[in-house]
Motif scaffolding. Sequence first.
Motif, short mmCIF file in Angstrom:
data_model
loop_
_atom_site.label_atom_id
_atom_site.label_comp_id
_atom_site.label_asym_id
_atom_site.label_seq_id
_atom_site.Cartn_x
_atom_site.Cartn_y
_atom_site.Cartn_z
N SER A 36 0.84 -1.21 0.00
CA SER A 36 0.00 0.00 0.00
C SER A 36 0.87 1.25 0.00
N GLY A 37 2.05 1.18 0.64
CA GLY A 37 2.97 2.32 0.59
C GLY A 37 3.46 2.58 -0.83
N VAL A 38 3.76 1.52 -1.55
CA VAL A 38 4.19 1.67 -2.95
C VAL A 38 3.04 2.25 -3.79
N LEU A 39 1.82 1.77 -3.55
CA LEU A 39 0.67 2.29 -4.30
C LEU A 39 0.46 3.77 -4.00
N ARG A 48 -6.96 7.64 -1.72
CA ARG A 48 -7.49 7.62 -0.35
C ARG A 48 -7.52 6.21 0.20
N LEU A 49 -7.88 5.26 -0.64
CA LEU A 49 -7.87 3.87 -0.21
C LEU A 49 -6.43 3.39 0.02
N ASP A 50 -5.51 3.83 -0.84
CA ASP A 50 -4.10 3.47 -0.68
C ASP A 50 -3.58 3.96 0.67
N VAL A 51 -3.86 5.22 0.99
CA VAL A 51 -3.37 5.79 2.24
C VAL A 51 -4.06 5.13 3.43
N PHE A 52 -5.34 4.82 3.29
CA PHE A 52 -6.08 4.11 4.35
C PHE A 52 -5.39 2.78 4.68
N LEU A 53 -5.11 1.99 3.66
CA LEU A 53 -4.46 0.70 3.88
C LEU A 53 -3.05 0.87 4.43
N PHE A 54 -2.35 1.87 3.96
CA PHE A 54 -0.99 2.15 4.40
C PHE A 54 -0.96 2.50 5.89
N GLY A 256 -3.59 13.66 6.22
CA GLY A 256 -3.59 12.20 6.28
C GLY A 256 -4.85 11.67 6.93
N LEU A 257 -5.30 12.31 8.00
CA LEU A 257 -6.53 11.90 8.67
C LEU A 257 -7.73 12.09 7.76
N ARG A 258 -7.71 13.15 6.97
CA ARG A 258 -8.80 13.37 6.01
C ARG A 258 -8.80 12.28 4.94
N LEU A 259 -7.62 11.90 4.48
CA LEU A 259 -7.54 10.92 3.40
C LEU A 259 -8.00 9.54 3.83
N ILE A 260 -7.66 9.10 5.05
CA ILE A 260 -8.03 7.74 5.46
C ILE A 260 -9.52 7.60 5.68
N ARG A 261 -10.22 8.69 5.82
CA ARG A 261 -11.69 8.62 5.93
C ARG A 261 -12.28 8.68 4.53
N PHE A 262 -11.91 7.69 3.73
CA PHE A 262 -12.26 7.71 2.31
C PHE A 262 -13.76 7.63 2.07
N TRP A 263 -14.49 7.11 3.04
CA TRP A 263 -15.94 6.98 2.88
C TRP A 263 -16.66 8.32 2.94
#
Length: 265
Positions: A36-39, A48-54, A256-263
């Motif tokens: 997920s870091g590479v993505l 946003r999903l990439d950062v969430f998983l990361f 980063g906190l905004r991105l992980i809340r992809f929903w």
Amino acid sequence: MNFDQRDQEGLVLGVPRAAFRPSPIFLALVALFVTSGVLAWNGFGNIRLDVFLFVVSGWLVSLCLHEYAHAVVAFRAGDRSVAHRGYLTLNPLKYSHPLLSIILPVAVVLLGGIGLPGGAVWIDRHQIPGRLRHSLVSLAGPATNVVFALLLVVPFAIGVDVFARPGFWAGVALLAFLQVTASLLNLLPVPGLDGGNVIQPWLSAQWRRGYDLMAPYGFLLLFALLWNPTVGGWFFGGVFAIGDLIGLPDYLYADGLRLIRFWQG
């Protein structure tokens, strides 16, 4: 540990070497973290999903290493039971209850951006001589969070161009912020938490009995303290001050906190 202390049956200090082998679950978490870091680095797919998983996988990896640090120091101090319980395999399912160890901390990360203490290893304190060793066992976990936080802020300290790959660096900054909150939370002198367990061996017998009565409710006490506006303000003020001190960009971990809340779209 001293791996020279082996016998011909493949034991390490009387424990099978398989007890020290990283579990497939932990290795899968590490693989997910790296992938997920590479993505996120390449901006592939839904960032946003990439950062969430990361962030989530990185946080779970740090939880495993936190508890492993407790266990390996306890093992070296004399408690062989941690190996038989599977604590030295870095398997997150071995660390206490999955709900409290994994699901709740991840939920708090997503909703509040706080690195809540997660799993717990059961240490046979009777097998560990000396108060200092007991304190070191308790201190080992938070020390891991501190090391993680310092390593994660190194890129910002050397002036990396965060605007070249903003999603990835926002994830790194959020992970660093979580490690700072986890370090402080774990070092609070609350009964049952690592900070309280550091000082518990040095208390008088009377105070120790009171501490032991309160320890099972330490998690609830922590929530009550953070819920108090004054104490909560002090805590987060300390977190932000440390973040500024180590060079952690506040706008970046907020992103980063905004991105992980992809929903939330």
